[in-house]
Design an enzyme around this catalytic site. Structure first.
Site, PDB file in Angstrom:
ATOM      1  N   LYS A  22       0.835  -1.212   0.000  1.00 54.06           N
ATOM      2  CA  LYS A  22       0.000   0.000   0.000  1.00 54.06           C
ATOM      3  C   LYS A  22       0.869   1.261   0.000  1.00 54.06           C
ATOM      4  O   LYS A  22       0.633   2.184  -0.785  1.00 54.06           O
ATOM      5  CB  LYS A  22      -0.908   0.009   1.245  1.00 54.06           C
ATOM      6  CG  LYS A  22      -1.457   1.378   1.616  1.00 54.06           C
ATOM      7  CD  LYS A  22      -2.326   1.345   2.831  1.00 54.06           C
ATOM      8  CE  LYS A  22      -1.720   1.714   4.145  1.00 54.06           C
ATOM      9  NZ  LYS A  22      -1.273   3.100   4.358  1.00 54.06           N
ATOM     10  N   ASN A  23       1.869   1.285   0.879  1.00 52.43           N
ATOM     11  CA  ASN A  23       2.649   2.513   1.033  1.00 52.43           C
ATOM     12  C   ASN A  23       3.607   2.764  -0.126  1.00 52.43           C
ATOM     13  O   ASN A  23       4.171   3.857  -0.240  1.00 52.43           O
ATOM     14  CB  ASN A  23       3.401   2.505   2.364  1.00 52.43           C
ATOM     15  CG  ASN A  23       2.450   2.683   3.533  1.00 52.43           C
ATOM     16  OD1 ASN A  23       1.271   2.966   3.337  1.00 52.43           O
ATOM     17  ND2 ASN A  23       2.953   2.496   4.739  1.00 52.43           N
ATOM     18  N   CYS A 119      -5.179  12.308  12.511  1.00 48.78           N
ATOM     19  CA  CYS A 119      -5.968  11.078  12.503  1.00 48.78           C
ATOM     20  C   CYS A 119      -5.764  10.399  13.848  1.00 48.78           C
ATOM     21  O   CYS A 119      -5.078  10.947  14.718  1.00 48.78           O
ATOM     22  CB  CYS A 119      -5.613  10.184  11.327  1.00 48.78           C
ATOM     23  SG  CYS A 119      -4.036   9.389  11.466  1.00 48.78           S
ATOM     24  N   ARG A 124      -0.034  14.678  12.820  1.00 52.74           N
ATOM     25  CA  ARG A 124       0.520  14.522  11.485  1.00 52.74           C
ATOM     26  C   ARG A 124       0.560  15.806  10.648  1.00 52.74           C
ATOM     27  O   ARG A 124      -0.120  15.920   9.616  1.00 52.74           O
ATOM     28  CB  ARG A 124      -0.220  13.397  10.739  1.00 52.74           C
ATOM     29  CG  ARG A 124      -0.229  12.107  11.542  1.00 52.74           C
ATOM     30  CD  ARG A 124      -0.890  10.955  10.828  1.00 52.74           C
ATOM     31  NE  ARG A 124      -0.071  10.411   9.760  1.00 52.74           N
ATOM     32  CZ  ARG A 124      -0.373   9.317   9.078  1.00 52.74           C
ATOM     33  NH1 ARG A 124      -1.480   8.652   9.362  1.00 52.74           N
ATOM     34  NH2 ARG A 124       0.412   8.879   8.112  1.00 52.74           N
ATOM     35  N   ASP A 307       4.385   0.867  11.845  1.00 52.76           N
ATOM     36  CA  ASP A 307       3.204   0.182  11.294  1.00 52.76           C
ATOM     37  C   ASP A 307       3.122  -1.282  11.728  1.00 52.76           C
ATOM     38  O   ASP A 307       2.137  -1.958  11.442  1.00 52.76           O
ATOM     39  CB  ASP A 307       3.193   0.270   9.759  1.00 52.76           C
ATOM     40  CG  ASP A 307       2.977   1.692   9.274  1.00 52.76           C
ATOM     41  OD1 ASP A 307       2.679   2.570  10.097  1.00 52.76           O
ATOM     42  OD2 ASP A 307       3.115   1.932   8.047  1.00 52.76           O
ATOM     43  N   ARG A 399      -8.336  -0.618   4.439  1.00 49.26           N
ATOM     44  CA  ARG A 399      -7.391   0.365   3.882  1.00 49.26           C
ATOM     45  C   ARG A 399      -6.074  -0.311   3.515  1.00 49.26           C
ATOM     46  O   ARG A 399      -5.382   0.144   2.613  1.00 49.26           O
ATOM     47  CB  ARG A 399      -7.078   1.452   4.927  1.00 49.26           C
ATOM     48  CG  ARG A 399      -8.200   2.402   5.248  1.00 49.26           C
ATOM     49  CD  ARG A 399      -7.659   3.548   6.090  1.00 49.26           C
ATOM     50  NE  ARG A 399      -6.461   4.064   5.460  1.00 49.26           N
ATOM     51  CZ  ARG A 399      -5.363   4.464   6.103  1.00 49.26           C
ATOM     52  NH1 ARG A 399      -5.325   4.441   7.409  1.00 49.26           N
ATOM     53  NH2 ARG A 399      -4.317   4.902   5.445  1.00 49.26           N
TER      54      ARG A 399
END
Ligand SMILES: CC(=O)N[C@H]1[C@@H](OP(=O)(O)OP(=O)(O)OC[C@H]2O[C@@H](n3ccc(=O)[nH]c3=O)[C@H](O)[C@@H]2O)O[C@H](CO)[C@@H](O)[C@@H]1O
Ligand SMILES: C=C(OP(=O)(O)O)C(=O)O
Length: 440
Positions: A22-23, A119, A124, A307, A399
Site C-alpha cells: 500500500k505505502n 488522525c 501529522r 506500522d 485500507r
C-alpha cells in the site's frame, strides 16, 4: 455493518501470498501525474480501499485510470490537460492523497489541496512537505482550509529534513524531478517504498540517485513519460503474517516476502525464540510456546516500523514476562491497547512507552478497531483468545489488508467475516416471504 468473528485456538499452517505494498503503490499512483506522454502501467497492485480512493483522486484531476482487479493491474494516462485541485472529500478520507501535491506542482505549476487533518494515531502536520516546496521556489498560501502552492518553474535546491518523513521525502523527490537544476535532499526517509518510488521515477526518465540512503540527489529533467512497473511486496502485510504464525505457534511460509525489508521485526522474533528462515520462495516462520519478553522501540527505517507496533504488542503480551514497547514516530499509537484490555491484556503506559505484562490468557470479546494496524492487532489477539472475538470498524482494515480473513482461514484459522445488515435483510426477506405465503 461488517464484523470479523474469530475463534481462537488453531496454530496457523501453510503458505500465504502477500500483495503489493500500500505505502509503495499510493505515491507511485500519484507519480503518474508527472508523465506527460505514454502510460504508467502498474502490476502487483493490491485491491485496497486506499488504492481505489487514490484512483478517484487521479480521475478527478483528469488522469485516465483503468484498474483491473483480476490482473491486479492499473494503467494511468496523464497526457491530457490536468486539473490541480484535490478536494476535502478525498483528502479527509485519506491523508496519503497529499502526495499528489509535489507531482502537480512540477507538472501543472499549481496545486490546491485540502489541508489534511490529524488522525487517530497523531496530529501529522505537513510542514516539512511545504518547506521543501518553498525551497524549490514555490509560493505557499492557505485559504479556506486549502493549501495552494504555485510556481512557474521549480528550481533545484538543498533541502534538509528535520525528520526523515516518508511523505515529505516522496513529495519533494517527485516535485524535484521536473525542477530546473539539481536538488539535494538530506536526512530523507530510507524505507523500501521510497526506493520503489525512485525506481519508477527513473524508469519514467527521471534522474534520482541515492534512494535508500540518507541523501537523495535529483537532477531535474524537462519531461517524464510512462513506464511499466511491478509494485514491491508489502513488508507490513508480510510482517503481520509473521506475527500471526509466531503468536499461534504455527508454521507459515510467507511467499515472496523480502526478509531484508523486515530485518528489525525478524531480529525481534528471533530474540523471542521464534524460528525465522529464508527459503527459496519466501520466509518461513515457526512459532514457539516459550516466547521470551523483548524491548522494542519504533523509529524510521531501518528501525522497527511503527506500522508493525500494534501487531507486535500482541505478540509481546504473549511472552513469558514483561516486555516494553516505545513508540517514537507517532504520539498516539496505543489506541488498540484499550481494546486489548477488554480481552484481558495487562499493561502500564508511561508517556511514549508501555510495559506489557505477559503471558496473557486472552479472552474473546467484542472490540472495535480505531485505525488500520489496530484492526490487524485485534484480529491477531482473537486468533489466540479463548472463545469468540468480534472485531468491528473494518473500514480501517480494508485500507491496508486485502482478503485478510480469507488468508487467515486458508492457514487454518476459525474466522469469518459477516455482514450483519445483509443477515438482517435476509431474515426480514424470509419472514416477509413466509407471511405472504401464510396469507395466500
Ligand atoms: C501512505 C504511507 O506511506 N504512510 C506511511 C507514512 O506516513 P507519513 O508519510 O504520513 O509519515 P511521516 O514519515 O511523514 O511521519 C512521521 C512523523 O513525522 C511527523 N511529520 C511528518 C511530516 C511533516 O511535514 N511534519 C511532521 O512533523 C509526523 O507527524 C509523524 O509523527 O510513513 C509512516 C511512518 O513510517 C507510516 O506509519 C505510514 O504508514
Ligand atoms: C498509518 C498507516 O497508513 P497511513 O499513513 O496511510 O495512514 C499505516 O499504513 O499503518
Amino acid at each position: 455493518m461488517e464484523k470479523i468473528i474469530v475463534h481462537g485456538g488453531p496454530a496457523l499452517k501453510g503458505t500465504v501470498e502477500i500483495e503489493g505494498a500500500k505505502n509503495a503503490v499510493l505515491p507511485i499512483q500519484a507519480a503518474s501525474i508527472l508523465a506527460s506522454s505514454g502510460k504508467l502501467a502498474l502490476t502487483n497492485v493490491p485491491a485496497l480501499s486506499d488504492v481505489f480512493l487514490m484512483n478517484k483522486v487521479l480521475s478527478f484531476l483528469n488522469v485516465d485510470v483503468a484498474f483491473d482487479r483480476d490482473k491486479k493491474s492499473v494503467t494511468f494516462d496523464a497526457s491530457r490537460h490536468l486539473s490541480s485541485e484535490a478536494p476535502f472529500e478525498y483528502v479527509s478520507k485519506m491523508r496519503a492523497s497529499m502526495v499528489v501535491m509535489g507531482p502537480l506542482l512540477a507538472r501543472v505549476g499549481r496545486a490546491r489541496v485540502a489541508m489534511p487533518g490529524g488522525c487517530a494515531i497523531g496530529s501529522r502536520p505537513i510542514d516539512l512537505h511545504l518547506k521543501g516546496f518553498e525551497a524549490l521556489g514555490a509560493t505557499i498560501e492557505q485559504h479556506d482550509g486549502y493549501i495552494e502552492a504555485s510556481a512557474d518553474q521549480l528550481t533545484g535546491a538543498n533541502i534538509y529534513l528535520d525528520f526523515p518523513s516518508v511523505g515529505a521525502t516522496e513529495n519533494i523527490m517527485m516535485a524535484a524531478t521536473l525542477a530546473k537544476g539539481t536538488t539535494l535532499i538530506e536526512n530523507v526517509a530510507r524505507e523500501p517504498e521510497i526506493v520503489d518510488l525512485a525506481n519508477v521515477l527513473n524508469k519514467m526518465g527521471a534522474r534520482v540517485f541515492g534512494a535508500g540512503t540518507e541523501t537523495i540527489r535529483v537532477e531535474g529533467v524537462a519531461t517524464l513519460h510512462g513506464c511499466e512497473h511491478s509494485v514491491v511486496q508489502d513488508r507490513i502485510e508480510a510482517g503481520t503474517f509473521m506475527v500471526a504464525a509466531a503468536i499461534t505457534g504455527g508454521n507459515v511460509l510467507i511467499k515472496d516476502a523480502i526478509s531484508e525489508h523486515n530485518k528489525p521485526l525478524i531480529s525481534k522474533l528471533l530474540e523471542m525464540g521464534v524460528q525465522v528462515r529464508d527459503e527459496v520462495d519466501g520466509v518461513r516462520v515457526i512459532g514457539t510456546s516459550q516466547l521470551k519478553p523483548v524491548t522494542v522501540k519504533t523509529s524510521p527505517h531501518p528501525g522497527f516500523p511503527t506500522d508493525m507496533q500494534p501487531q507486535m504488542s500482541v505478540l509481546q503480551l504473549m511472552a513469558n514476562g514483561t516486555s516494553t514497547l516505545t513508540e517514537t514516530v507517532f504520539e498516539n499509537r496505543f489506541n488498540h491497547l484499550d481494546e486489548l484490555r477488554r480481552m484481558n491484556a495487562r499493561f502500564t503506559i508511561e508517556g511514549r512507552s508501555v510495559a506489557l505484562q505477559g503471558p496473557t490468557a486472552f479472552n474473546g470479546a467484542e472490540v472495535a478497531a480505531t485505525d488500520l494496524r489496530a484492526a490487524a492487532a485485534l484480529v491477531l489477539a482473537g486468533l489466540v483468545a479463548n472463545g469468540y472475538t468480534t472485531v468491528t470498524n473494518l473500514q480501517y482494515l480494508d485500507r491496508g489488508y486485502c482478503d485478510f480473513h480469507d488468508k487467515l482461514a486458508a492457514l487454518g484459522a476459525e474466522i469469518e467475516r459477516v455482514d450483519i445488515d445483509a443477515d438482517v435483510r435476509q431474515i426480514i426477506a424470509k419472514r416477509q416471504k413466509s407471511v405472504s405465503s401464510n396469507l395466500n
